[in-house]
Motif scaffolding. Sequence first.
Motif, PDB file in Angstrom:
ATOM      1  N   ALA A   1       4.212   1.492   1.239  1.00 59.97           N
ATOM      2  CA  ALA A   1       4.645   1.039   2.557  1.00 59.97           C
ATOM      3  C   ALA A   1       4.087   1.933   3.656  1.00 59.97           C
ATOM      4  CB  ALA A   1       6.168   1.004   2.618  1.00 59.97           C
ATOM      5  N   LEU A   2       4.058   3.237   3.443  1.00 57.03           N
ATOM      6  CA  LEU A   2       3.478   4.143   4.437  1.00 57.03           C
ATOM      7  C   LEU A   2       1.992   3.853   4.646  1.00 57.03           C
ATOM      8  CD1 LEU A   2       5.191   7.531   3.506  1.00 57.03           C
ATOM      9  CD2 LEU A   2       5.603   6.126   5.531  1.00 57.03           C
ATOM     10  N   SER A   3       1.270   3.607   3.554  1.00 61.46           N
ATOM     11  CA  SER A   3      -0.160   3.303   3.671  1.00 61.46           C
ATOM     12  C   SER A   3      -0.383   1.968   4.373  1.00 61.46           C
ATOM     13  CB  SER A   3      -0.802   3.283   2.283  1.00 61.46           C
ATOM     14  OG  SER A   3      -0.690   4.543   1.651  1.00 61.46           O
ATOM     15  N   ALA A   4       0.426   0.948   4.012  1.00 58.94           N
ATOM     16  CA  ALA A   4       0.271  -0.356   4.656  1.00 58.94           C
ATOM     17  C   ALA A   4       0.628  -0.278   6.141  1.00 58.94           C
ATOM     18  CB  ALA A   4       1.149  -1.392   3.955  1.00 58.94           C
TER      19      ALA A   4
ATOM     20  N   ALA B   1      -3.830  -3.786  -4.123  1.00 59.66           N
ATOM     21  CA  ALA B   1      -3.055  -2.631  -4.574  1.00 59.66           C
ATOM     22  C   ALA B   1      -1.620  -2.697  -4.061  1.00 59.66           C
ATOM     23  CB  ALA B   1      -3.728  -1.334  -4.111  1.00 59.66           C
ATOM     24  N   ALA B   2      -1.453  -3.044  -2.774  1.00 59.51           N
ATOM     25  CA  ALA B   2      -0.099  -3.173  -2.220  1.00 59.51           C
ATOM     26  C   ALA B   2       0.666  -4.299  -2.906  1.00 59.51           C
ATOM     27  CB  ALA B   2      -0.174  -3.416  -0.717  1.00 59.51           C
ATOM     28  N   ALA B   3      -0.007  -5.419  -3.143  1.00 54.37           N
ATOM     29  CA  ALA B   3       0.647  -6.536  -3.821  1.00 54.37           C
ATOM     30  C   ALA B   3       1.030  -6.171  -5.251  1.00 54.37           C
ATOM     31  CB  ALA B   3      -0.266  -7.765  -3.818  1.00 54.37           C
ATOM     32  N   ALA B   4       0.179  -5.396  -5.935  1.00 50.06           N
ATOM     33  CA  ALA B   4       0.494  -4.978  -7.301  1.00 50.06           C
ATOM     34  C   ALA B   4       1.738  -4.087  -7.328  1.00 50.06           C
ATOM     35  CB  ALA B   4      -0.706  -4.249  -7.906  1.00 50.06           C
ATOM     36  N   VAL B   5       1.840  -3.164  -6.381  1.00 47.08           N
ATOM     37  CA  VAL B   5       3.030  -2.305  -6.312  1.00 47.08           C
ATOM     38  C   VAL B   5       4.280  -3.132  -6.014  1.00 47.08           C
ATOM     39  CG1 VAL B   5       4.113  -0.410  -5.047  1.00 47.08           C
ATOM     40  CG2 VAL B   5       1.709  -0.272  -5.662  1.00 47.08           C
ATOM     41  N   LEU B   6       4.151  -4.116  -5.123  1.00 48.76           N
ATOM     42  CA  LEU B   6       5.287  -4.971  -4.794  1.00 48.76           C
ATOM     43  C   LEU B   6       5.737  -5.786  -6.003  1.00 48.76           C
ATOM     44  CD1 LEU B   6       7.210  -6.188  -2.683  1.00 48.76           C
ATOM     45  CD2 LEU B   6       5.411  -7.827  -2.108  1.00 48.76           C
TER      46      LEU B   6
END
Length: 567
Positions: free
Chosen positions: A152-155, A437-442
């Motif tokens: 979330a911080l990176s996004a 990458a963000a979607a994979a973490v989510l």
Amino acid sequence: MSDVRSTEPSDSEPGSGKEAGIPELPRARVPEPPRAPEDLWKPPPPHQGQAGEPAARRVRVRPASRAMAPVATLWAALATALLSALLLGEGLGLNLLIVAGSAALSAYFAARAAGRRLRPWTLVWAVGGLALLAIPALRDAGWPTFLAVVGALSAGSLALHGGRTWPGVLLGSLGLLDSIGSGMAWGWRGVRERAGSSRGRWGPVVRTTAVAAVLLIVFGALFAGADAAFADLIGGLIPDFSLAEGPWRFFLCGLGLVGALAAAHTAAAPLRWDRLAIRPGRARARWEWALPLIVLDLLFAAFIAVQLAVLFGGYDKVLRETGLTHAEYARQGFWQLLWATLLTLLVIALALRWAPRAVAGDRSIVRGVLGVLCLLTLVVVASALRRMDLYVDAYGLTRLRVSVAAMELWLGLVIVLIMAAGAFGVKWLPRAVAASAAAAVLVFGLLSPDGMVAERNVQRYERTGKIDVSYFQMLSADAVPAVDRLPEPLRSCALDGIAENLRDVDKPWYATSWGEWRARKILAERNADTHRYACSEYETPEQRNQYDENEEFDQDGEIGPYDYDNQ
């Protein structure tokens, strides 16, 4: 704004007012017209550096000017600081999403004052970051929460900076760190400049706030003393902390203020990392570049041919010839195949840097050789996942196993994106990889990895009768619904550690995840009765002496806890 133009003739010109004996009048200085806010983000004009340094080596990533911190931003930053101090002290849950929403408002007001427009990718990063912050509110496990917060911080940083190129995406995801100190100074200047011009308005605001706070405290205390139900309601809604927590709360307040001002300052004056260009490497000769990759393609093809022979010829023949068990064969290959996938991505990046690209024939060879390598790598990814599946069938699922399998799946997705970029263009690839990458973490957090581990091991027990009770005690409250299906006394013994952790911690509503709430509800209906059963009989002396709950590897190199049922 430093360049000015004069409307009077120069002193050196003939016929000027000075030569005619006419008294010299003050020169009217016409300032340069102000630039529109969006002009701040245009590249700087071509110029030469010192000693004729080329303009390409003098790249400016900071905007030319910064807008003053607006009042709405300052109030939102103050609200973020207060919410951080009041809500974040007991843990992470819905409170993190509340605090992040306040900080996002601070950044929004600053961006609007600076004249920035909302773009589609900005909305994607912002919504993705807030969605990732929903994971702590849904899951009790700490490791998906940590990944979600970092993501979330990176996004959020990418939403504030933007970024289309690889430097823009990689450095933009870390860009909030640059605004920590400058954001505080920017906010202080905004407060100081506005305080001098509006001193008369601060008095009524302070007095009104103080009177409202006194009335709430006095009458709230009276009503709470008059009715126990109202007191319970107020106690559940209002944070409760002692004076001993003062330093911790003060730290959280400062952390919230610094974070909100850093986000707002970045929104008003983001760094433009896209201006940094990566120079392509020196193109190699066609045979010098293509021959090593063709050899690598042949090696991949030979390995895949062996895998297909094993698949159709049967594992039993291979296992008889090698002397390995199914689990040993799967464990032996998975890690090597995972490293092979990672190194393949590195090879592709280096090959593209040195690939010949002068003529269409060279570009066709690049697409062909690397396309074949990507296809073969996808088969390797499938083989690695198949080996992990065999290993899980033999020894059960653990946190480490589900994590590395998820990583292997994401690497396979990255390879697919690289193949699509080779066919349709590469401009969208950096942002697509970051978004994946963000979607994979989510998705990883929403699937509840601890719940998956418990569910798979319970199914394994129902199928084979084999189970490691002690490993369940290490899991979070997310595993309780699956463990609740076990028969007694396995159920109570497996829930012992989780139930003890839940009994020791009493969190308010805003710091309690949905997974923890669901586990408490299940245990309230049917508690883990460990006093009735002798749970120690499910542990062998070797397990009590050798197993370390903080390690995922045991003495024989297997992932996860030692499976005594197979010994």
